[in-house]
Design an enzyme around this catalytic site. Sequence first.
Site, PDB file in Angstrom:
ATOM      1  N   ARG A 178       0.856  -1.193   0.000  1.00 36.47           N
ATOM      2  CA  ARG A 178       0.000   0.000   0.000  1.00 36.47           C
ATOM      3  C   ARG A 178       0.890   1.242   0.000  1.00 36.47           C
ATOM      4  NH1 ARG A 178       1.580   1.788   4.595  1.00 36.47           N
ATOM      5  NH2 ARG A 178       1.909   0.375   6.333  1.00 36.47           N
ATOM      6  N   GLY A 179       0.264   2.406  -0.152  1.00 37.27           N
ATOM      7  CA  GLY A 179       0.988   3.649   0.014  1.00 37.27           C
ATOM      8  C   GLY A 179       1.308   3.900   1.482  1.00 37.27           C
TER       9      GLY A 179
ATOM     10  N   ALA B  74      -5.361   5.334  11.097  1.00 37.06           N
ATOM     11  CA  ALA B  74      -4.419   5.376   9.986  1.00 37.06           C
ATOM     12  C   ALA B  74      -5.144   5.064   8.681  1.00 37.06           C
ATOM     13  CB  ALA B  74      -3.284   4.385  10.207  1.00 37.06           C
TER      14      ALA B  74
ATOM     15  N   GLY C  75      -7.058   0.109   3.298  1.00 33.07           N
ATOM     16  CA  GLY C  75      -8.128   0.971   3.777  1.00 33.07           C
ATOM     17  C   GLY C  75      -7.725   1.768   4.998  1.00 33.07           C
TER      18      GLY C  75
ATOM     19  N   CYS D  98       3.825   6.123  10.532  1.00 30.45           N
ATOM     20  CA  CYS D  98       3.574   6.919   9.326  1.00 30.45           C
ATOM     21  C   CYS D  98       4.597   8.040   9.147  1.00 30.45           C
ATOM     22  CB  CYS D  98       2.160   7.501   9.326  1.00 30.45           C
ATOM     23  SG  CYS D  98       0.877   6.224   9.386  1.00 30.45           S
TER      24      CYS D  98
END
Length: 223
Positions: free
Chosen positions: A75-76, A147, A160, A178
Site C-alpha cells: 500500500r501507500g 491510519a 483501507g 507513518c
Amino acid sequence: MSTPSPETIEWRAEPGQVGYRDALDAMTERNRAIAEGQASEMIWLLEHPPVYTAGTSADGAELLDPRFEVVEAGRGGRYTYHGPGQRVGYVMLDLKQRGRDVRCFVHSVEGWVIATLAEIGVESWRSEGRIGIWTRDIDGREAKIGAIGVRVRRWVTMHGFSVNLAPDLSHFTGIVPCGIEEFGVTSLQRLGIDLAPAAFDEALRARFGDFLEALEGRACALP
C-alpha cells in the site's frame, strides 16, 4: 452501466484475529476477482496479531525496534502497526463504477472514519500535511487515532483504514508511525471509551451510505 448498490457489497466481520500475510493474500485474490467481474465488492473488518507493515514509502530508519514481524504491504505510506484491539477495515471497491477518482476515494474514507468516530462521541479531523485521523489526547495534544493506507489495482481498491479501539499503545514505539515523530498515538480506551469491535462495526455501517455518496462525487467532503 449503473453503479452497484450498497446491497450488492459483501460485508464480512471477523470475530477472531487474521494473520496479516493471510489477509493480504485473500485481499489480493479478491481484488483480482472484482476486477474481472467474478466477485462482488467487499468491506472486510478484522484484527491482526501484532505486526509492523511497510508501505511503499517506508524508510528503514523509522523501524526503531522490530519486535514483531515486518511485512511489505504494497500500500501507500510508511510504517504502521496492526494488532489486537485495533479495528482494521479493508475496502475493496470498483472505482470504474464509482468515479475513477483515487483522491476522492481517500478523502471519502477519511470522512467515513471521522463521521463514525463522531457517532460514538469522539471529535476527530484531518490535519494538513499529516496522514491519518487525529483527535485531542488526554494531555490536550493532538494524537493519531486512525491510519489510512490504500492501493488501487486495475481500478479496484485495496487496504483501507485502521482505528485504535484498545490496542497496547506501547507497541507503536517500535516504529515512527507513518513517519510522524512529533505526535503521539491514542485510542478510544485511553480517551475513556470502551467499545466492542461489533459496536464499532455497526457505527461504520450506519455511515456507509454517506461514504458511498461522497465517493460517487455527489458530496466528496463528508460533514
